[in-house]
Design a protein around this motif. Structure first.
Motif, PDB file in Angstrom:
ATOM      1  N   LEU A  79      -9.093  -2.619  -2.370  1.00 43.68           N
ATOM      2  CA  LEU A  79      -8.894  -4.038  -2.089  1.00 43.68           C
ATOM      3  C   LEU A  79      -8.739  -4.285  -0.596  1.00 43.68           C
ATOM      4  N   ASP A  80      -8.199  -3.319   0.130  1.00 50.82           N
ATOM      5  CA  ASP A  80      -8.096  -3.444   1.578  1.00 50.82           C
ATOM      6  C   ASP A  80      -9.480  -3.580   2.210  1.00 50.82           C
ATOM      7  N   LEU A  81     -10.479  -2.888   1.660  1.00 53.64           N
ATOM      8  CA  LEU A  81     -11.843  -3.029   2.173  1.00 53.64           C
ATOM      9  C   LEU A  81     -12.461  -4.362   1.761  1.00 53.64           C
ATOM     10  N   VAL A  82     -12.044  -4.894   0.601  1.00 52.65           N
ATOM     11  CA  VAL A  82     -12.468  -6.248   0.222  1.00 52.65           C
ATOM     12  C   VAL A  82     -12.016  -7.245   1.292  1.00 52.65           C
ATOM     13  N   MET A  83     -10.838  -7.013   1.852  1.00 49.90           N
ATOM     14  CA  MET A  83     -10.331  -7.900   2.895  1.00 49.90           C
ATOM     15  C   MET A  83     -11.225  -7.860   4.138  1.00 49.90           C
ATOM     16  N   ILE A  84     -11.762  -6.673   4.460  1.00 54.32           N
ATOM     17  CA  ILE A  84     -12.696  -6.588   5.583  1.00 54.32           C
ATOM     18  C   ILE A  84     -13.967  -7.372   5.265  1.00 54.32           C
ATOM     19  N   ILE A  93      -6.680   1.473  -6.174  1.00 54.79           N
ATOM     20  CA  ILE A  93      -7.271   0.128  -6.214  1.00 54.79           C
ATOM     21  C   ILE A  93      -6.815  -0.668  -4.988  1.00 54.79           C
ATOM     22  N   GLY A  94      -5.561  -0.479  -4.581  1.00 51.54           N
ATOM     23  CA  GLY A  94      -5.061  -1.154  -3.389  1.00 51.54           C
ATOM     24  C   GLY A  94      -5.862  -0.797  -2.154  1.00 51.54           C
ATOM     25  N   LEU A 143       0.810  -1.214   0.000  1.00 47.11           N
ATOM     26  CA  LEU A 143       0.000   0.000   0.000  1.00 47.11           C
ATOM     27  C   LEU A 143       0.847   1.269   0.000  1.00 47.11           C
ATOM     28  N   GLU A 144       0.404   2.205  -0.807  1.00 48.76           N
ATOM     29  CA  GLU A 144       0.962   3.571  -0.814  1.00 48.76           C
ATOM     30  C   GLU A 144      -0.242   4.506  -0.685  1.00 48.76           C
ATOM     31  N   PRO A 145      -0.727   4.746   0.552  1.00 46.06           N
ATOM     32  CA  PRO A 145      -1.973   5.499   0.726  1.00 46.06           C
ATOM     33  C   PRO A 145      -1.975   6.882   0.085  1.00 46.06           C
ATOM     34  N   GLU A 146      -0.806   7.507  -0.017  1.00 46.42           N
ATOM     35  CA  GLU A 146      -0.726   8.827  -0.636  1.00 46.42           C
ATOM     36  C   GLU A 146      -0.120   8.754  -2.043  1.00 46.42           C
ATOM     37  N   GLU A 154      -4.619  -5.342   3.465  1.00 45.32           N
ATOM     38  CA  GLU A 154      -3.473  -4.965   2.656  1.00 45.32           C
ATOM     39  C   GLU A 154      -2.507  -4.195   3.557  1.00 45.32           C
ATOM     40  N   ARG A 155      -1.214  -4.212   3.212  1.00 41.89           N
ATOM     41  CA  ARG A 155      -0.205  -3.665   4.121  1.00 41.89           C
ATOM     42  C   ARG A 155       0.750  -2.702   3.413  1.00 41.89           C
ATOM     43  N   THR A 156       1.253  -1.758   4.192  1.00 45.46           N
ATOM     44  CA  THR A 156       2.288  -0.849   3.717  1.00 45.46           C
ATOM     45  C   THR A 156       3.647  -1.544   3.812  1.00 45.46           C
ATOM     46  N   GLN A 157       4.673  -0.927   3.238  1.00 44.28           N
ATOM     47  CA  GLN A 157       6.014  -1.494   3.304  1.00 44.28           C
ATOM     48  C   GLN A 157       6.458  -1.691   4.752  1.00 44.28           C
ATOM     49  N   ILE A 158       6.189  -0.731   5.613  1.00 41.03           N
ATOM     50  CA  ILE A 158       6.572  -0.859   7.025  1.00 41.03           C
ATOM     51  C   ILE A 158       5.860  -2.037   7.674  1.00 41.03           C
ATOM     52  N   GLU A 159       4.576  -2.197   7.369  1.00 39.97           N
ATOM     53  CA  GLU A 159       3.808  -3.305   7.956  1.00 39.97           C
ATOM     54  C   GLU A 159       4.294  -4.656   7.444  1.00 39.97           C
ATOM     55  N   TRP A 160       4.674  -4.731   6.165  1.00 40.41           N
ATOM     56  CA  TRP A 160       5.215  -5.981   5.631  1.00 40.41           C
ATOM     57  C   TRP A 160       6.518  -6.348   6.334  1.00 40.41           C
TER      58      TRP A 160
END
Length: 347
Positions: free
Chosen positions: A299-304, A295-296, A284-287, A312-318
């Motif tokens: 897709l994060d809401l599809v996961m919910i 789209i990412g 994820l790159e929220p900004e 979906e995760r950001t680089q830090i979260e990964w």
């Protein structure tokens, strides 16, 4: 335009944006892209309905209204003949992705994501916010994997959707992940569905012994592929040993805690010094301004809506969950696709 009016217009658009999806689902169900493609060029509505083999009294006016919206959305083209003849409808770069018989198609995924089984959990998002819990379970009384195990129709719908997106993404991976599979003798596709993904890799890298690993009810419907063996099991218990593992859109289905359990089992399955896992997931790159970034977020809401705590995760979260799972080093490789490649190493 006055700001308040602009805001009202935006709300009407969002309120009715589901109509775009449902109109397009209708076109996919009727195989309109396929009918136009098989004709070899633009065709009239009369020609379209003549290809509805199981229809006794098609409503051309209804179809015309649906096509009018889809033309406006640039899904199809419309050519109005100067002699007053019937309008001719053609394909665009968008609708070519909805050809059922194309090697690269998103049609099965479109039908899966817009099916009532998958749409109903979305009506429980506010419940999830207020009281927690799993949207899919609130809608259907069981979690998605249990539902698939008990319902062959949903299992096929889900597997067909996953296989088509896997093929689309793997085509890009094979062309972009230069030399990434060169020194691998055996590769397990963890959660590989019915095996279409690993079979594509083995075709391009025939020296690889491919292993498709998924739940027994998924493996039971998997076709045979040259160079690929199927193994049924549970990745939360144990994963088959290999030189390397691949996980394609698997970890995003699970919570951080569950991901760490899976990653620890991954670490046990590969050589400590030379092993690696190839993770294909959205970063994820929220900004961000990349074409796929928004789209990412969707897709994060599809996961919910569809998973048991996935995200979906950001680089830090990964990097955080990889480290907790025993993978201290990783490379993130951007490719021209929705997901990225995340190489993770146990050393």
């Amino acid at each position: 335009m006055e700001a308040g009016l602009r805001g009202q217009i935006e709300m009407w658009k969002y309120m009715l944006s589901f109509a775009d999806s449902m109109a397009l689902r209708c076109a996919v169900e009727l195989r309109i892209p396929d009918i136009i493609h098989s004709h070899g060029g633009p065709i009239t509505l009369s020609q379209m309905v003549s290809n509805f083999h199981d229809s006794t009294s098609p409503d051309i006016t209804c179809l015309a209204r649906i096509m009018r919206l889809l033309v406006r959305k640039k899904i199809f083209t419309a050519h109005h003949q100067s002699d007053g003849g019937e309008t001719l409808y053609g394909l665009t770069d968008s609708s070519r992705w909805l050809l059922h018989d194309s090697e690269l198609t998103l049609a099965p995924m479109f039908l899966m994501e817009t099916h009532p089984w998958q749409m109903s959990p979305w009506h429980f998002l506010s419940h999830c916010v207020k009281e927690g819990g799993i949207a899919f379970k609130k809608a259907h009384g069981r979690e998605i994997w249990e539902f698939a195990a008990e319902n062959p129709g949903f299992n096929k719908l889900f597997n067909d959707g996953m296989q088509c997106t896997s093929r689309v993404v793997l085509t890009t991976i094979i062309s972009q992940y230069k030399n990434g599979f060169d020194n691998i003798g055996s590769l397990v596709d963890v959660g590989g569905g019915t095996g279409g993904g690993i079979s594509e890799i083995v075709k391009s890298y025939p020296h690889i012994k491919g292993i498709n690993f998924d739940l027994p009810h998924v493996i039971s419907t998997a076709p045979m592929y040259h160079g690929v063996s199927h193994i049924g099991g549970d990745m939360f218990e144990t994963i088959p040993n290999a030189d390397a593992l691949m996980m394609k859109w698997i970890l995003h289905d699970w919570s951080d805690e569950d991901c760490v359990k899976i990653l620890k089992n991954c670490k046990k399955a590969i050589p400590e010094k030379s092993g690696k896992i190839v993770i294909v997931e959205v970063v994820l790159e929220p900004e961000g301004n990349d074409a796929f970034d928004e789209i990412g977020l969707a897709l994060d809401l599809v996961m919910i809506a569809h998973t048991s705590g996935g995200r979906e995760r950001t680089q830090i979260e990964w990097k955080k969950i990889l480290k907790q799972g025993g993978f201290n080093r990783c490379n993130i490789i951007k490719i021209p696709a929705l997901p990225s490649i995340i190489e993770a190493f146990p050393e």
